[in-house]
Design a protein around this motif. Structure first.
Motif, PDB file in Angstrom:
ATOM      1  N   ASP A 112       0.835  -1.206   0.000  1.00  0.00           N
ATOM      2  CA  ASP A 112       0.000   0.000   0.000  1.00  0.00           C
ATOM      3  C   ASP A 112       0.867   1.252   0.000  1.00  0.00           C
ATOM      4  O   ASP A 112       1.965   1.276   0.568  1.00  0.00           O
ATOM      5  N   GLU A 113       0.352   2.321  -0.619  1.00  0.00           N
ATOM      6  CA  GLU A 113       1.031   3.612  -0.559  1.00  0.00           C
ATOM      7  C   GLU A 113       0.977   4.151   0.870  1.00  0.00           C
ATOM      8  O   GLU A 113       0.032   3.884   1.618  1.00  0.00           O
ATOM      9  N   CYS A 114       1.982   4.915   1.219  1.00  0.00           N
ATOM     10  CA  CYS A 114       2.072   5.435   2.588  1.00  0.00           C
ATOM     11  C   CYS A 114       2.829   6.752   2.583  1.00  0.00           C
ATOM     12  O   CYS A 114       3.458   7.118   1.581  1.00  0.00           O
ATOM     13  N   SER A 115       2.782   7.438   3.690  1.00  0.00           N
ATOM     14  CA  SER A 115       3.536   8.680   3.834  1.00  0.00           C
ATOM     15  C   SER A 115       4.595   8.592   4.926  1.00  0.00           C
ATOM     16  O   SER A 115       5.534   9.371   4.953  1.00  0.00           O
ATOM     17  N   SER A 116       4.447   7.626   5.855  1.00  0.00           N
ATOM     18  CA  SER A 116       5.424   7.424   6.925  1.00  0.00           C
ATOM     19  C   SER A 116       5.279   6.015   7.481  1.00  0.00           C
ATOM     20  O   SER A 116       4.283   5.326   7.212  1.00  0.00           O
ATOM     21  N   ASP A 117       6.245   5.605   8.285  1.00  0.00           N
ATOM     22  CA  ASP A 117       6.185   4.274   8.902  1.00  0.00           C
ATOM     23  C   ASP A 117       4.912   4.096   9.730  1.00  0.00           C
ATOM     24  O   ASP A 117       4.381   2.990   9.836  1.00  0.00           O
ATOM     25  N   ALA A 118       4.424   5.197  10.306  1.00  0.00           N
ATOM     26  CA  ALA A 118       3.246   5.119  11.171  1.00  0.00           C
ATOM     27  C   ALA A 118       2.004   4.679  10.413  1.00  0.00           C
ATOM     28  O   ALA A 118       1.051   4.176  11.014  1.00  0.00           O
TER      29      ALA A 118
ATOM     30  N   ALA B  15      11.042  -0.147  -8.834  1.00  0.00           N
ATOM     31  CA  ALA B  15       9.837  -0.980  -8.867  1.00  0.00           C
ATOM     32  C   ALA B  15       8.538  -0.182  -8.809  1.00  0.00           C
ATOM     33  O   ALA B  15       7.522  -0.619  -9.364  1.00  0.00           O
ATOM     34  N   PHE B  16       8.523   0.959  -8.133  1.00  0.00           N
ATOM     35  CA  PHE B  16       7.285   1.727  -7.996  1.00  0.00           C
ATOM     36  C   PHE B  16       7.604   3.186  -7.702  1.00  0.00           C
ATOM     37  O   PHE B  16       8.703   3.536  -7.254  1.00  0.00           O
ATOM     38  N   ASP B  17       6.601   4.037  -7.954  1.00  0.00           N
ATOM     39  CA  ASP B  17       6.731   5.462  -7.660  1.00  0.00           C
ATOM     40  C   ASP B  17       6.311   5.736  -6.224  1.00  0.00           C
ATOM     41  O   ASP B  17       5.473   5.023  -5.657  1.00  0.00           O
ATOM     42  N   GLY B  18       6.860   6.771  -5.642  1.00  0.00           N
ATOM     43  CA  GLY B  18       6.448   7.191  -4.314  1.00  0.00           C
ATOM     44  C   GLY B  18       6.897   6.248  -3.226  1.00  0.00           C
ATOM     45  O   GLY B  18       7.924   5.568  -3.329  1.00  0.00           O
TER      46      GLY B  18
END
Length: 367
Positions: free
Chosen positions: A33-39, A53-56
């Protein structure tokens, strides 16, 4: 009147993108899944990029499966252990000599590595400034610009982990340039590690099995150390590494797809008089951006190749740089495969029946 409609449409599109990007958060994001931080990611996952392999940013695995929870009644050489190459050369260790001009190999410190499931550590030991230091150097000498830190400081972290985790075993591989008589023995003693020491006298000869893991734990002999200096086995009781294992080429020489050959000091990989198999999978010069690809499909392929070259034996130790970087399952999935094969002949340790001492797999996993 056209502009407001365009602006409104753009706002809806932006809102949709934001909603999709943050469709999960607060520890709910799953693997991939896309995420913005470890949290944002579920337990055992971290939020990383992998431009190959992937963007972002996406959630990828960052912890191992504890193979001993499935079975601990097998010999030590019937398990696989995640190994960090130059674990001490990490991004968080502060400067101790005012300058450092050398390569890094890991992101987090030794305590974090151990907590994430790393169970074997590669380190380079040198005489430096009247003590034993960890250095990423050359020519058998440490310098201010290649020094990282005092060996005793990192070894105390290992001791703290063993003390707090009485069912775990940690292995050290020393690239050993220490010439001070009994210098290593002293630093191990001063770090409080001798009470966990696994003695050379208990190490098997001629390809025999090692003691059972449960017996090593029961006797508190949970610290296994190998050195590259042959003389240290007799002088200090530290096992000479290539008396007990085979090892493939490290660095770029060992990175050719479809090839797997022994490093110069090691016996041929198919020499079954050595009970342990160590497989390196990292480049001569470490770059974080390359680690994502190195620790993904090419790692699994290398382990398959080395299995055949090692006389149909799966690796016990797999050594990598930037161990948390991958496109998904990474080194953690690779170690799961190794333990699955070693424990029950399956491609995933989760297919092995927990608590079983026989080579059986879970039917629900294999169907």
């Amino acid at each position: 009147m056209e502009h407001p409609r365009i602006l409104f449409s753009g706002s809806l599109i932006s809102f949709a993108v934001i909603t999709a990007t943050f469709a999960c958060s607060n520890g709910q994001c799953k693997l991939g899944d896309e995420c913005s931080s470890d949290a944002d990611c579920q337990t055992g996952l971290s939020c990383f990029s992998c431009s190959e392999a992937f963007d972002g940013l996406r959630c990828i695995r960052s912890t191992t499966t504890n193979q001993f929870e499935f079975m601990n009644s097998l010999p030590f050489n019937r398990y696989a252990y995640l190994t960090t190459h130059n674990y001490f050369a990490n991004e968080v260790e502060p400067l101790h000599t005012g300058i450092r001009l050398t390569f890094l190999n890991q992101e987090d410190n030794v305590t974090q590595q151990l907590n994430n499931g790393v169970r074997a550590l590669m380190l380079d030991t040198y005489d430096f400034k009247g003590d034993i230091w960890l250095c990423h150097s050359f020519g058998g000498r440490c310098h201010d610009y290649t020094a990282f830190w005092l060996a005793i400081d990192t070894l105390k972290e290992v001791e703290a982990f063993l003390s707090g985790n009485p069912s775990e075993i940690v292995t050290l591989f020393l690239e050993d340039y220490v010439e001070t008589p009994n210098g290593l023995s002293k630093v191990f003693k001063d770090a409080g590690l001798m009470k966990y020491w696994f003695p050379v006298s208990s190490m098997p000869q001629n390809g025999q099995d090692w003691p059972l893991v449960k017996d090593m734990v029961a006797s508190n002999q949970r610290f296994v150390v190998f050195t590259s200096a042959k003389s240290k086995q007799e002088s200090e009781g530290i096992a000479y590494q290539w008396n007990y294992m085979v090892e493939n080429h490290y660095g770029d020489v060992g990175e050719h797809p479809g090839e797997c050959s022994n490093r110069g000091e090691s016996a041929p990989l198919n020499d079954k008089t050595k009970s342990l198999v160590l497989i390196n999978h990292f480049h001569s010069i470490s770059f974080k951006v390359m680690a994502c690809e190195d620790n993904s499909a090419s790692l699994i392929s290398m382990l398959d190749t080395c299995y055949g070259r090692s006389g149909n034996r799966w690796a016990n130790f797999v050594a990598v740089d930037y161990y948390k970087r991958s496109d998904g399952g990474g080194v953690f999935q690779a170690v799961d495969k190794l333990n699955g094969q070693l424990l029950c002949g399956c491609d995933d340790v989760h297919s092995c029946v927990p608590g079983s001492s026989s080579a059986t797999c879970s039917a629900t996993k294999d169907q």
